[in-house]
Design a protein around this motif. Structure first.
Motif, PDB file in Angstrom:
ATOM      1  N   THR A 132       0.826  -1.204   0.000  1.00  0.00           N
ATOM      2  CA  THR A 132       0.000   0.000   0.000  1.00  0.00           C
ATOM      3  C   THR A 132       0.859   1.253   0.000  1.00  0.00           C
ATOM      4  O   THR A 132       0.575   2.230  -0.724  1.00  0.00           O
ATOM      5  N   SER A 133       1.923   1.241   0.801  1.00  0.00           N
ATOM      6  CA  SER A 133       2.828   2.395   0.843  1.00  0.00           C
ATOM      7  C   SER A 133       3.531   2.589  -0.491  1.00  0.00           C
ATOM      8  O   SER A 133       3.692   3.721  -0.973  1.00  0.00           O
ATOM      9  N   LEU A 134       3.959   1.487  -1.105  1.00  0.00           N
ATOM     10  CA  LEU A 134       4.612   1.573  -2.415  1.00  0.00           C
ATOM     11  C   LEU A 134       3.652   2.124  -3.465  1.00  0.00           C
ATOM     12  O   LEU A 134       4.038   2.929  -4.321  1.00  0.00           O
ATOM     13  N   ALA A 135       2.390   1.687  -3.391  1.00  0.00           N
ATOM     14  CA  ALA A 135       1.403   2.157  -4.359  1.00  0.00           C
ATOM     15  C   ALA A 135       1.148   3.653  -4.230  1.00  0.00           C
ATOM     16  O   ALA A 135       0.789   4.318  -5.211  1.00  0.00           O
ATOM     17  N   ARG A 136       1.346   4.202  -3.053  1.00  0.00           N
ATOM     18  CA  ARG A 136       1.107   5.633  -2.839  1.00  0.00           C
ATOM     19  C   ARG A 136       2.225   6.496  -3.414  1.00  0.00           C
ATOM     20  O   ARG A 136       2.130   7.729  -3.405  1.00  0.00           O
ATOM     21  N   ALA A 137       3.276   5.853  -3.933  1.00  0.00           N
ATOM     22  CA  ALA A 137       4.380   6.636  -4.507  1.00  0.00           C
ATOM     23  C   ALA A 137       3.892   7.506  -5.657  1.00  0.00           C
ATOM     24  O   ALA A 137       4.359   8.647  -5.843  1.00  0.00           O
ATOM     25  N   THR A 138       2.943   6.999  -6.454  1.00  0.00           N
ATOM     26  CA  THR A 138       2.424   7.802  -7.569  1.00  0.00           C
ATOM     27  C   THR A 138       1.636   9.008  -7.071  1.00  0.00           C
ATOM     28  O   THR A 138       1.633  10.056  -7.721  1.00  0.00           O
ATOM     29  N   ARG A 197      -9.035   3.461  -3.706  1.00  0.00           N
ATOM     30  CA  ARG A 197     -10.408   3.316  -4.192  1.00  0.00           C
ATOM     31  C   ARG A 197     -10.503   2.196  -5.231  1.00  0.00           C
ATOM     32  O   ARG A 197     -11.430   1.380  -5.198  1.00  0.00           O
ATOM     33  N   VAL A 198      -9.547   2.165  -6.143  1.00  0.00           N
ATOM     34  CA  VAL A 198      -9.563   1.121  -7.172  1.00  0.00           C
ATOM     35  C   VAL A 198      -9.396  -0.255  -6.541  1.00  0.00           C
ATOM     36  O   VAL A 198     -10.050  -1.229  -6.941  1.00  0.00           O
ATOM     37  N   ALA A 199      -8.538  -0.360  -5.528  1.00  0.00           N
ATOM     38  CA  ALA A 199      -8.330  -1.656  -4.879  1.00  0.00           C
ATOM     39  C   ALA A 199      -9.581  -2.132  -4.158  1.00  0.00           C
ATOM     40  O   ALA A 199      -9.985  -3.302  -4.277  1.00  0.00           O
ATOM     41  N   LEU A 200     -10.219  -1.242  -3.411  1.00  0.00           N
ATOM     42  CA  LEU A 200     -11.422  -1.632  -2.666  1.00  0.00           C
ATOM     43  C   LEU A 200     -12.550  -2.032  -3.602  1.00  0.00           C
ATOM     44  O   LEU A 200     -13.229  -3.051  -3.398  1.00  0.00           O
ATOM     45  N   LEU A 201     -12.749  -1.244  -4.645  1.00  0.00           N
ATOM     46  CA  LEU A 201     -13.836  -1.535  -5.574  1.00  0.00           C
ATOM     47  C   LEU A 201     -13.529  -2.771  -6.423  1.00  0.00           C
ATOM     48  O   LEU A 201     -14.424  -3.561  -6.718  1.00  0.00           O
ATOM     49  N   SER A 202     -12.273  -2.965  -6.780  1.00  0.00           N
ATOM     50  CA  SER A 202     -11.888  -4.164  -7.538  1.00  0.00           C
ATOM     51  C   SER A 202     -12.132  -5.418  -6.715  1.00  0.00           C
ATOM     52  O   SER A 202     -12.622  -6.431  -7.235  1.00  0.00           O
ATOM     53  N   MET A 212      -1.261  -1.360  -7.251  1.00  0.00           N
ATOM     54  CA  MET A 212      -0.034  -1.003  -7.963  1.00  0.00           C
ATOM     55  C   MET A 212      -0.262  -0.774  -9.454  1.00  0.00           C
ATOM     56  O   MET A 212       0.703  -0.674 -10.230  1.00  0.00           O
ATOM     57  N   HIS A 213      -1.514  -0.664  -9.880  1.00  0.00           N
ATOM     58  CA  HIS A 213      -1.789  -0.627 -11.315  1.00  0.00           C
ATOM     59  C   HIS A 213      -1.231   0.611 -12.005  1.00  0.00           C
ATOM     60  O   HIS A 213      -0.978   0.591 -13.205  1.00  0.00           O
ATOM     61  N   ASP A 214      -1.018   1.718 -11.293  1.00  0.00           N
ATOM     62  CA  ASP A 214      -0.543   2.957 -11.899  1.00  0.00           C
ATOM     63  C   ASP A 214       0.949   3.190 -11.691  1.00  0.00           C
ATOM     64  O   ASP A 214       1.451   4.261 -12.050  1.00  0.00           O
ATOM     65  N   ILE A 215       1.644   2.218 -11.135  1.00  0.00           N
ATOM     66  CA  ILE A 215       3.036   2.472 -10.768  1.00  0.00           C
ATOM     67  C   ILE A 215       3.913   2.706 -11.987  1.00  0.00           C
ATOM     68  O   ILE A 215       4.989   3.307 -11.899  1.00  0.00           O
ATOM     69  N   GLY A 216       3.473   2.268 -13.167  1.00  0.00           N
ATOM     70  CA  GLY A 216       4.228   2.517 -14.384  1.00  0.00           C
ATOM     71  C   GLY A 216       4.318   3.991 -14.744  1.00  0.00           C
ATOM     72  O   GLY A 216       5.215   4.400 -15.501  1.00  0.00           O
ATOM     73  N   GLN A 217       3.419   4.809 -14.207  1.00  0.00           N
ATOM     74  CA  GLN A 217       3.449   6.234 -14.505  1.00  0.00           C
ATOM     75  C   GLN A 217       4.699   6.916 -13.946  1.00  0.00           C
ATOM     76  O   GLN A 217       5.065   8.009 -14.392  1.00  0.00           O
ATOM     77  N   LEU A 218       5.345   6.277 -12.970  1.00  0.00           N
ATOM     78  CA  LEU A 218       6.570   6.856 -12.417  1.00  0.00           C
ATOM     79  C   LEU A 218       7.679   6.917 -13.460  1.00  0.00           C
ATOM     80  O   LEU A 218       8.656   7.656 -13.288  1.00  0.00           O
ATOM     81  N   SER A 219       7.569   6.138 -14.528  1.00  0.00           N
ATOM     82  CA  SER A 219       8.587   6.140 -15.575  1.00  0.00           C
ATOM     83  C   SER A 219       8.359   7.232 -16.619  1.00  0.00           C
ATOM     84  O   SER A 219       9.177   7.390 -17.532  1.00  0.00           O
ATOM     85  N   ILE A 265       2.491   2.109 -20.612  1.00  0.00           N
ATOM     86  CA  ILE A 265       2.525   2.376 -19.168  1.00  0.00           C
ATOM     87  C   ILE A 265       2.307   1.089 -18.379  1.00  0.00           C
ATOM     88  O   ILE A 265       2.951   0.852 -17.345  1.00  0.00           O
ATOM     89  N   ALA A 266       1.397   0.239 -18.878  1.00  0.00           N
ATOM     90  CA  ALA A 266       1.143  -1.036 -18.189  1.00  0.00           C
ATOM     91  C   ALA A 266       2.387  -1.918 -18.179  1.00  0.00           C
ATOM     92  O   ALA A 266       2.719  -2.541 -17.162  1.00  0.00           O
ATOM     93  N   LEU A 267       3.097  -1.984 -19.291  1.00  0.00           N
ATOM     94  CA  LEU A 267       4.317  -2.798 -19.356  1.00  0.00           C
ATOM     95  C   LEU A 267       5.404  -2.236 -18.442  1.00  0.00           C
ATOM     96  O   LEU A 267       6.123  -3.000 -17.778  1.00  0.00           O
ATOM     97  N   LEU A 268       5.517  -0.911 -18.403  1.00  0.00           N
ATOM     98  CA  LEU A 268       6.476  -0.306 -17.482  1.00  0.00           C
ATOM     99  C   LEU A 268       6.119  -0.632 -16.034  1.00  0.00           C
ATOM    100  O   LEU A 268       7.000  -0.932 -15.212  1.00  0.00           O
ATOM    101  N   GLY A 269       4.810  -0.580 -15.725  1.00  0.00           N
ATOM    102  CA  GLY A 269       4.379  -0.920 -14.374  1.00  0.00           C
ATOM    103  C   GLY A 269       4.673  -2.355 -14.021  1.00  0.00           C
ATOM    104  O   GLY A 269       5.126  -2.661 -12.907  1.00  0.00           O
ATOM    105  N   GLY A 270       4.424  -3.275 -14.965  1.00  0.00           N
ATOM    106  CA  GLY A 270       4.719  -4.675 -14.696  1.00  0.00           C
ATOM    107  C   GLY A 270       6.190  -4.902 -14.428  1.00  0.00           C
ATOM    108  O   GLY A 270       6.563  -5.704 -13.553  1.00  0.00           O
ATOM    109  N   ALA A 271       7.057  -4.204 -15.170  1.00  0.00           N
ATOM    110  CA  ALA A 271       8.499  -4.345 -14.947  1.00  0.00           C
ATOM    111  C   ALA A 271       8.895  -3.861 -13.553  1.00  0.00           C
ATOM    112  O   ALA A 271       9.740  -4.475 -12.880  1.00  0.00           O
ATOM    113  N   VAL A 272       8.261  -2.773 -13.096  1.00  0.00           N
ATOM    114  CA  VAL A 272       8.544  -2.278 -11.743  1.00  0.00           C
ATOM    115  C   VAL A 272       8.051  -3.267 -10.700  1.00  0.00           C
ATOM    116  O   VAL A 272       8.752  -3.586  -9.728  1.00  0.00           O
TER     117      VAL A 272
END
Length: 425
Positions: A254-260, A273-278, A301-308, A329-336
């Motif tokens: 959760t803390s890592l996901a908040r990096a974005t 919100r996305v995690a709870l609703l998903s 962690m779905h948006d973590i690719g945006q950090l790139s 962006i999705a592929l970058l996120g998966g790599a992270v």
């Protein structure tokens, strides 16, 4: 929902009526074999005092949370199935069993209530009904002599006790799934499946300890109680540590996901919100508990690719980007994600969230639809159209981007909880 709500009322009503009747009968006629009742009451009280939970844990994230007082549950089952003590037959009945269990559980709950985290009423109702089920199945047969005549006290006695405990555990699973269905509206089948799977964990330890206690006391007397408590206490300690590790792990993700959010790439609270609703949509679609955990981690962690990205996406709303950019962006996120040590299944969901839905696993379909809903309806999308407009846009995109069943499940979840997105943070 009328049927499930009626079932919940019926369960609570049965537990209350049974409790009042058992306590009244015991007080009116007195306690049979008070020393034995006191010993088992003290054991149940100890189990309730050692009732446990992990602060900050998601209610369904920890399998052991399904039985927060395993020692108390094992002691209650042992008393319900007690027919002898040191070779001498006992004479207490099923109503006294219920009365002792309820009185001890209430006494043990007082410190927890004073601390502001008393036992859940669902657990209390289930405890009363499952213990009553075991006691009613055993005590009348034993006290009438039919059990000894038909079964005796040899290996068949132990075997039938175990069988009765299995039936009691199944009864508890059915009650738990029924009450969860009434409270959440999720499909009954997956809820029952998760409850049955949980029986293989702490549930099997509780049942085994209850049977061993009843058999041990029948031979060695009350001195057997502290001896047979030790294995379950060690098991409880192991589950407590396991649950603490799981909670810490989830908090780290959760803390890592908040990096974005901290970096300003996504609005505050979007990942949560996305995690709870998903997770709610996954429940609606019948995903198992392990699959829901993967889904929750991927949604966080779905948006973590945006950090790139050199330039942030406006309001972090990836749903409005061209498909090729979403895919990148999705592929970058998966790599992270693959570098964080989370299960590989999480990275797969993150990587494939931008694919056409017919090529995606179900978890990726859910994340994509829920993320798009939050982007289009709430802060992430600038609040241009609101929830109803967002759902309509998702339905228009079911030809390629969003699976129709996922969109309709999302609509059902939102209709039960209101169409207003959860407030951020």
């Amino acid at each position: 929902m009328r049927g499930p709500v009626f079932a919940l009322v019926l369960v609570y009503g049965a537990a209350v009526v049974l409790t009042v009747y058992a306590l009244g009968d015991t007080l009116w006629y007195g306690i049979t074999e008070p020393g034995i009742a006191l010993a088992f009451g003290a054991l149940i009280l100890l189990g309730e005092l050692s009732r446990w939970g992990v602060p900050g844990a998601a209610p369904s994230a920890l399998p052991a949370e399904r039985e927060p007082a395993p020692l108390g549950a094992a002691g209650a089952l042992a008393y319900a199935l007690l027919g002898q003590i040191a070779g001498q037959p006992t004479t207490h009945g099923a109503l006294q069993v219920v009365a002792v269990v309820v009185a001890a559980a209430l006494a043990g709950a007082v410190p927890h209530i004073a601390a502001g985290h008393g036992p859940a009423l669902d657990h209390v109702a289930r405890r009363v009904l499952t213990v009553a089920f075991a006691a009613v199945c055993f005590q009348p047969l034993y006290n009438s002599g039919l059990w000894g005549k038909w079964v005796g006290h040899g290996p068949y006695h132990a075997l039938l006790l175990l069988l009765l405990l299995v039936l009691t555990a199944l009864c508890d699973a059915v009650l738990a799934a029924t009450m969860a269905r009434a409270r959440t509206g999720y499909p009954y089948g997956p809820l029952l499946r998760d409850e049955l799977r949980a029986l293989l964990g702490i549930g099997s330890a509780v049942c085994a300890t209850g049977a061993v206690m009843a058999l041990g006391v029948a031979v060695a007397g009350l001195w057997a109680l502290p001896v047979f408590c030790v294995p379950l206490l060690l098991t409880q300690l192991s589950f407590r540590r396991y649950a603490a590790v799981r909670t810490t792990y989830r908090q780290t993700i959760t803390s890592l996901a908040r990096a974005t959010e901290i970096a300003g790439y996504t609005p505050h609270g979007h990942a949560r919100r996305v995690a709870l609703l998903s997770r709610a949509v996954g429940r609606e679609l019948g995903l198992s508990e392990p699959d829901l955990t993967v889904l929750e981690y991927a949604a966080l962690m779905h948006d973590i690719g945006q950090l790139s990205l050199l330039d942030p996406v406006p309001a972090g709303a990836t749903a409005s980007l061209p498909p090729a950019e979403q895919r990148r962006i999705a592929l970058l996120g998966g790599a992270v994600v693959r570098q964080t040590g989370v299960p590989a299944e999480v990275a797969v969901v993150v990587e494939r969230q931008a694919d056409p839905y017919r090529e995606q696993p179900l978890s990726a379909r859910i994340v994509r639809a829920v993320n798009a809903y939050d982007d289009l309806s709430g802060e992430s999308g600038g609040g241009l159209g609101g929830p109803l407009s967002a759902l309509e846009q998702l339905r228009l995109g079911t030809g390629r981007d969003y699976q129709p069943e996922v969109v309709e499940s999302l609509a059902r979840v939102l209709s039960r909880g209101g169409l207003t997105p959860s407030p951020p943070g």
